[in-house]
Design a protein around this motif. Structure first.
Motif: not given
Length: 250
Positions: A157-159, A183-185, A207-212, A245-246
């Motif tokens: 949520r914070e990300a 949609l999501r992080a 951090y690694y951040c993978d975003v949908t 981003f994917h």
């Protein structure tokens, strides 16, 4: 005699009504959406969100007649928040565009977002008070309240809130269209080598951040600006080693 827009008439009738009447007339969903959006926008600082919400004396969403400028040919939608002290107004102004984006994602688009100073009798109004009492969120302890530095865990949520704030800075007017499909992080701490101390972890954690993303066009635009977004996220308090981003799996 010139007739006012129907939404202006409704606002004039409802703005001074007590909360129990406003609930019947549909203002409570607006209040609740505002509370939710403030908490999302300040996900990295819940005490600041709670303080800001406690100082709100009025929340309006209305349509105004044209006053000139680029929107001179049509009415404009105004989202206005009245607050009782300068500190809360300054805090809200600092994240004005991020909150405006979050409100737009929740269906409350506006042409102008205004912040006003409450005066006289308005200072006695607290339209969000009952909702805040019922839905009081637990406050996460801050690093400043601790005697020593501890590792702060960043949740999705914070990300997501910080990433959307970064979108506002990078994409400016295009931000709503680009950020809406996010949609999501998912954030994953970068592992440390060896046995670092808690203080080292707290000061150097990345951090690694993978975003949908739900749109191919938005995914392409976000990916092209990944480095700029990563830099802004770092400045906003989310130190990322990698931001990717994917497209959502269909």
């Amino acid at each position: 005699m010139k007739m006012r827009h129907i939404s202006q008439e409704a606002s004039a009738l409802l703005k001074d009504m007590p909360p129990q009447f406003a609930k019947k007339q549909g203002l409570m969903p607006l209040y609740q959406a505002f509370i939710n959006c403030v908490r999302i926008t300040w996900a990295d600082n819940p005490p600041a969100a709670n303080y800001l919400l406690s100082k709100v004396n009025a929340v309006y969403l209305r349509t105004e007649e044209p006053r000139g400028g680029r929107l001179r040919d049509k009415p404009i939608t105004v989202f206005e928040v009245m607050l009782s002290d300068a500190m809360s107004r300054s805090e809200l102004n600092a994240r004005r565009e991020s909150l405006r984006l979050q409100l737009a994602l929740c269906g409350y688009q506006c042409d102008e977002f205004r912040i006003g100073a409450s005066k006289r009798g308005m200072l006695q109004r607290h339209p969000l008070e009952k909702l805040l009492e019922v839905q009081s969120a637990p406050v996460a302890p801050s690093a400043a309240a601790s005697t020593g530095k501890k590792l702060r865990i960043v949740d999705e949520r914070e990300a997501l809130a910080i990433l959307r704030r970064a979108c506002v800075i990078v994409f400016e007017e295009e931000a709503p269209a680009v950020a809406a499909p996010i949609l999501r992080a998912r954030v994953t701490p970068v592992p440390f080598a060896g046995q670092p101390t808690e203080a080292t972890k707290a000061s150097r954690q990345r951090y690694y951040c993978d975003v949908t993303v739900g749109s191919a066009a938005a995914q392409q635009k976000l990916s092209a600006s990944a480095e700029a977004l990563r830099d802004k996220c770092y400045r906003l308090g989310l130190p990322l080693r990698k931001l990717s981003f994917h497209l959502e799996d269909r």
